[in-house]
Write a protein that holds these residues in place. Structure first.
Motif, PDB file in Angstrom:
ATOM      1  N   ALA A 136       2.371   7.215  -4.191  1.00 30.14           N
ATOM      2  CA  ALA A 136       1.446   6.570  -4.777  1.00 30.14           C
ATOM      3  C   ALA A 136       1.217   5.044  -3.876  1.00 30.14           C
ATOM      4  O   ALA A 136       0.534   4.329  -4.586  1.00 30.14           O
ATOM      5  CB  ALA A 136       1.507   6.150  -5.890  1.00 30.14           C
ATOM      6  N   ALA A 137       1.984   5.139  -2.898  1.00 34.06           N
ATOM      7  CA  ALA A 137       1.964   4.000  -2.041  1.00 34.06           C
ATOM      8  C   ALA A 137       0.298   3.372  -1.605  1.00 34.06           C
ATOM      9  O   ALA A 137      -0.573   4.104  -1.167  1.00 34.06           O
ATOM     10  CB  ALA A 137       2.524   4.068  -0.696  1.00 34.06           C
ATOM     11  N   TYR A 138      -0.055   2.072  -1.717  1.00 39.51           N
ATOM     12  CA  TYR A 138      -1.110   1.730  -1.522  1.00 39.51           C
ATOM     13  C   TYR A 138      -1.537   1.356  -0.047  1.00 39.51           C
ATOM     14  O   TYR A 138      -0.455   0.926   0.598  1.00 39.51           O
ATOM     15  CB  TYR A 138      -1.521   0.499  -2.264  1.00 39.51           C
ATOM     16  CG  TYR A 138      -2.957  -0.270  -1.903  1.00 39.51           C
ATOM     17  CD1 TYR A 138      -4.029   0.131  -2.551  1.00 39.51           C
ATOM     18  CD2 TYR A 138      -2.884  -1.323  -1.007  1.00 39.51           C
ATOM     19  CE1 TYR A 138      -5.376  -0.427  -2.313  1.00 39.51           C
ATOM     20  CE2 TYR A 138      -4.221  -1.863  -0.491  1.00 39.51           C
ATOM     21  CZ  TYR A 138      -5.330  -1.403  -1.323  1.00 39.51           C
ATOM     22  OH  TYR A 138      -6.548  -1.943  -0.823  1.00 39.51           O
ATOM     23  N   GLY A 139      -2.512   1.718   0.728  1.00 40.51           N
ATOM     24  CA  GLY A 139      -2.850   1.365   1.757  1.00 40.51           C
ATOM     25  C   GLY A 139      -3.340   2.424   2.862  1.00 40.51           C
ATOM     26  O   GLY A 139      -2.725   3.519   2.500  1.00 40.51           O
ATOM     27  N   ASP A 140      -4.114   2.456   3.811  1.00 39.06           N
ATOM     28  CA  ASP A 140      -4.210   3.329   4.579  1.00 39.06           C
ATOM     29  C   ASP A 140      -3.225   4.108   5.285  1.00 39.06           C
ATOM     30  O   ASP A 140      -3.159   5.181   5.732  1.00 39.06           O
ATOM     31  CB  ASP A 140      -5.379   2.962   5.766  1.00 39.06           C
ATOM     32  CG  ASP A 140      -6.767   2.579   5.076  1.00 39.06           C
ATOM     33  OD1 ASP A 140      -7.004   3.111   3.777  1.00 39.06           O
ATOM     34  OD2 ASP A 140      -7.509   1.692   5.695  1.00 39.06           O
ATOM     35  N   ASP A 141      -2.283   3.024   5.860  1.00 37.63           N
ATOM     36  CA  ASP A 141      -1.008   3.449   6.715  1.00 37.63           C
ATOM     37  C   ASP A 141       0.051   2.453   6.173  1.00 37.63           C
ATOM     38  O   ASP A 141       0.339   1.525   6.981  1.00 37.63           O
ATOM     39  CB  ASP A 141      -1.544   3.405   8.092  1.00 37.63           C
ATOM     40  CG  ASP A 141      -0.432   4.324   8.866  1.00 37.63           C
ATOM     41  OD1 ASP A 141       0.930   4.389   8.336  1.00 37.63           O
ATOM     42  OD2 ASP A 141      -0.613   4.762   9.869  1.00 37.63           O
TER      43      ASP A 141
END
Length: 305
Positions: A136-141
């Motif tokens: 569930a990590a935030y961010g595009d990469d």
């Protein structure tokens, strides 16, 4: 104290302003410096009238610092694009440790034991921010965001060490570094996705605010107050900036890091805060004049763009 906190809060808006501008990383890095040049040159001119011209060595070191600052901004603005404004700002604070250990090698400023212990803890927090173990990590990469954030820290640490080795003035060296950084970013931008030179609204309104606010006002306040405040204030600034940026990014930009990334953020901030605290050195040996004494030493403490 109030002036220092205001400066830290102003700088905390840097990453959200970059996101609000909505331009490419190279574009925001370029105009952040370009729009800051006129007011910084004015400050440098006033400083020159009072203290005279800078020594040649200080000018050359400021130029080298400007080149490293260009890489710092290019990497950091990419980190914002990859992992968000809040987490990118937290990652930028890793330069505290890099500066401390590099200063040990270059200037003989031995880091405290608590800094040595805190370093692996902080890098553990970076692993959590990267989202390697988090679906569930935030961010595009997130992984590229961490890599760009670490590259930011390395570049910024080099910038600080070069500035430390030059003049003790503020406006003149910073003005030289800003001009060189602007030219270097323009030259390097094709390798970093390219910069759009055509101004547009409201993007360049945000970029102008970024330049005049965090770049000029914020750092002017911090530069003015740090030499005049105790070490505890620097520790406070390290805590205020990244936490404020994460909060602003959540409120204004809707960024929602995962619980594990927020935990990593907390580990980094608390580790930097604890590890970069002041320490007391052992009593030095008697000098040639036969005197004894104690001196207080501080680990270099600084926060990101």
């Amino acid at each position: 104290m109030i002036v220092a906190i205001v400066g830290a809060l102003v700088i905390s808006t840097s990453a959200p302003l970059v996101r609000l501008a909505g331009v490419s990383p190279a574009t925001s890095a370029l105009f952040r410096c370009a729009y800051a040049i006129p007011p910084m040159l004015a400050l440098a001119w006033l400083e020159r009238r009072r203290h005279g011209p800078l020594p040649r060595r200080a000018v050359l070191l400021a130029w080298a610092a400007g080149l490293t600052f260009a890489f710092d901004l290019l990497f950091w603005h990419h980190a914002i694009a990859y992992v968000g404004a809040g987490l990118a700002t937290v990652l930028g604070n890793l330069q505290v440790f890099l500066v401390a250990f590099a200063a040990w090698a270059v200037f003989g400023e031995r880091p405290s034991g608590r800094l040595v212990v805190a370093t692996p803890v902080v890098f553990g927090g970076v692993v959590l921010i990267s989202g390697v173990f988090d679906s569930a990590a935030y961010g595009d990469d997130p992984v590229m965001g961490v890599l760009a954030g670490v590259a930011t820290s390395v570049s910024y640490a080099a910038f600080l060490l070069l500035m430390k080795g030059g003049s003790d003035r503020a406006a003149g060296p910073l003005a030289h570094a800003t001009v060189v950084a602007t030219v270097a970013i323009a030259a390097l931008s094709p390798a970093f996705g390219g910069a759009d030179l055509a101004p547009s609204w409201p993007a360049h309104g945000w970029l102008l605010l970024l330049a005049l606010g965090p770049q000029v006002l914020g750092w002017s306040l911090i530069t003015f107050t740090l030499p005049r405040q105790p070490a505890a204030l620097t520790a406070l600034l390290l805590l205020v900036q990244p936490l404020t940026t994460v909060a602003l990014s959540a409120l204004a930009l809707g960024e929602r890091p995962s619980p594990w990334q927020l935990a990593g953020c907390g580990v980094v901030v608390l580790g930097v805060l604890w590890g970069s605290g002041s320490r007391r050195t052992a009593q030095p040996e008697a000098g040639a004049d036969g005197t004894d004494g104690e001196q207080d030493a501080q680990v270099p403490n600084t926060s990101t763009v």
